[in-house]
Design a protein around this motif. Structure first.
Motif, mmCIF file in Angstrom:
data_model
loop_
_atom_site.group_PDB
_atom_site.id
_atom_site.type_symbol
_atom_site.label_atom_id
_atom_site.label_comp_id
_atom_site.label_asym_id
_atom_site.label_seq_id
_atom_site.Cartn_x
_atom_site.Cartn_y
_atom_site.Cartn_z
ATOM 1 N N VAL A 112 0.840 -1.201 0.000
ATOM 2 C CA VAL A 112 0.000 0.000 0.000
ATOM 3 C C VAL A 112 0.878 1.256 0.000
ATOM 4 N N ILE A 113 1.931 1.271 0.810
ATOM 5 C CA ILE A 113 2.848 2.417 0.854
ATOM 6 C C ILE A 113 3.500 2.619 -0.518
ATOM 7 N N ASP A 114 3.923 1.542 -1.168
ATOM 8 C CA ASP A 114 4.514 1.658 -2.507
ATOM 9 C C ASP A 114 3.526 2.292 -3.479
ATOM 10 N N TRP A 115 2.253 1.915 -3.376
ATOM 11 C CA TRP A 115 1.220 2.504 -4.236
ATOM 12 C C TRP A 115 1.057 3.990 -3.928
ATOM 13 N N VAL A 116 1.038 4.341 -2.639
ATOM 14 C CA VAL A 116 0.890 5.748 -2.232
ATOM 15 C C VAL A 116 2.035 6.590 -2.793
ATOM 16 N N GLU A 117 3.245 6.039 -2.789
ATOM 17 C CA GLU A 117 4.400 6.802 -3.283
ATOM 18 C C GLU A 117 4.271 7.167 -4.755
ATOM 19 N N LEU A 118 3.464 6.439 -5.496
ATOM 20 C CA LEU A 118 3.250 6.747 -6.908
ATOM 21 C C LEU A 118 2.123 7.745 -7.139
ATOM 22 N N GLU A 119 1.332 7.994 -6.115
ATOM 23 C CA GLU A 119 0.185 8.891 -6.253
ATOM 24 C C GLU A 119 0.636 10.350 -6.152
ATOM 25 N N GLU A 120 0.234 11.146 -7.100
ATOM 26 C CA GLU A 120 0.636 12.551 -7.166
ATOM 27 C C GLU A 120 0.108 13.385 -5.996
ATOM 28 N N ASP A 121 -1.084 13.081 -5.521
ATOM 29 C CA ASP A 121 -1.727 13.962 -4.550
ATOM 30 C C ASP A 121 -1.713 13.444 -3.118
ATOM 31 N N MET A 122 -1.019 12.366 -2.849
ATOM 32 C CA MET A 122 -0.956 11.847 -1.482
ATOM 33 C C MET A 122 0.392 12.189 -0.870
ATOM 34 N N HIS A 123 0.416 13.281 -0.142
ATOM 35 C CA HIS A 123 1.656 13.762 0.464
ATOM 36 C C HIS A 123 1.891 13.121 1.826
ATOM 37 N N PHE A 124 0.811 12.769 2.506
ATOM 38 C CA PHE A 124 0.874 12.192 3.841
ATOM 39 C C PHE A 124 -0.198 11.125 3.952
ATOM 40 N N ILE A 125 0.017 10.173 4.844
ATOM 41 C CA ILE A 125 -1.056 9.304 5.311
ATOM 42 C C ILE A 125 -0.877 9.152 6.819
ATOM 43 N N THR A 126 -1.955 8.855 7.475
ATOM 44 C CA THR A 126 -1.911 8.617 8.909
ATOM 45 C C THR A 126 -2.159 7.136 9.159
ATOM 46 N N ALA A 127 -1.947 6.746 10.385
ATOM 47 C CA ALA A 127 -2.344 5.423 10.863
ATOM 48 C C ALA A 127 -2.775 5.623 12.305
ATOM 49 N N SER A 128 -3.785 4.902 12.713
ATOM 50 C CA SER A 128 -4.319 5.032 14.061
ATOM 51 C C SER A 128 -4.365 3.662 14.707
ATOM 52 N N THR A 129 -3.902 3.581 15.945
ATOM 53 C CA THR A 129 -3.935 2.305 16.651
ATOM 54 C C THR A 129 -4.452 2.502 18.065
ATOM 55 N N HIS A 130 -4.927 1.429 18.621
ATOM 56 C CA HIS A 130 -5.261 1.412 20.038
ATOM 57 C C HIS A 130 -3.966 1.689 20.796
ATOM 58 N N PRO A 131 -3.996 2.490 21.854
ATOM 59 C CA PRO A 131 -2.764 2.826 22.578
ATOM 60 C C PRO A 131 -1.982 1.617 23.090
ATOM 61 N N GLU A 132 -2.655 0.485 23.309
ATOM 62 C CA GLU A 132 -1.981 -0.711 23.816
ATOM 63 C C GLU A 132 -1.579 -1.697 22.720
ATOM 64 N N ASN A 133 -1.812 -1.351 21.470
ATOM 65 C CA ASN A 133 -1.498 -2.260 20.370
ATOM 66 C C ASN A 133 -0.042 -2.056 19.926
ATOM 67 N N ALA A 134 0.876 -2.563 20.736
ATOM 68 C CA ALA A 134 2.317 -2.377 20.503
ATOM 69 C C ALA A 134 2.777 -3.026 19.203
#
Length: 172
Positions: A112-134
């Motif tokens: 997915v990250i490799d695909w994002v790197e090819l996209e012209e308009d995706m400068h950032f992405i976030t990720a969200s996790t449960h605080p205990e999901n180490a």
């Protein structure tokens, strides 16, 4: 949308995926770290698949089924989600219990990250996790995500937020 890696195929969910979608949503780790998403039956899974695929149609990205490239066996889901909380997509992933501890999540998220790197308009992405999901946080750090702090789903439920910057955008 179709992403291929050495072992995996990431492709849109189909209605044939309903049974394992229910199984994944009933998994104790899903319930602990992701929470109830309205999927308790095959009928609920059909609706969930429809919602996920509608986002793919609307935004050009969404959650994809992770499958074994040779056997087509399902492993889980991975992709980008528009949570309408941030100004960029959010990376999401979850695996069925039998698919864990095999490097599948890392391989799928890298695709997915490799695909994002090819996209012209995706400068950032976030990720969200449960605080205990180490384990998820460790995987995200491996991908280059940087911790940004919590946001609150409601007044009481913190979620750890991480940010990834598209390095190919910086080179343009």
């Amino acid at each position: 949308m179709l992403l291929l890696t050495e072992r995996l195929e990431l492709s849109p969910l189909t209605q044939a995926d309903k049974l394992w979608i229910v199984e994944m949503h009933q998994d104790p780790l899903w319930k602990q770290f992701i929470g109830y998403r309205g999927v308790a039956s095959v009928e609920d899974a059909a609706v969930y698949i429809g919602r996920v695929n509608a986002q793919v149609s609307e935004w050009g990205y969404g959650l994809l089924a992770i499958r074994n490239k040779k056997t087509n066996a399902p492993y889980g889901v991975c992709g980008l989600i528009n949570r309408h909380v941030f100004s960029c997509p959010d990376l999401g992933f979850a695996l069925l219990p039998d698919a864990r501890k095999q490097g599948i999540a890392l391989e799928a998220t890298k695709a997915v990250i490799d695909w994002v790197e090819l996209e012209e308009d995706m400068h950032f992405i976030t990720a969200s996790t449960h605080p205990e999901n180490a384990r998820s946080q460790h995987l995200l750090h491996q991908l280059g995500f940087k911790k940004r702090g919590p946001y609150f789903i409601d007044r009481f439920t913190p979620v750890q937020t991480l940010l990834w910057r598209n390095s190919s955008f910086a080179r343009r």
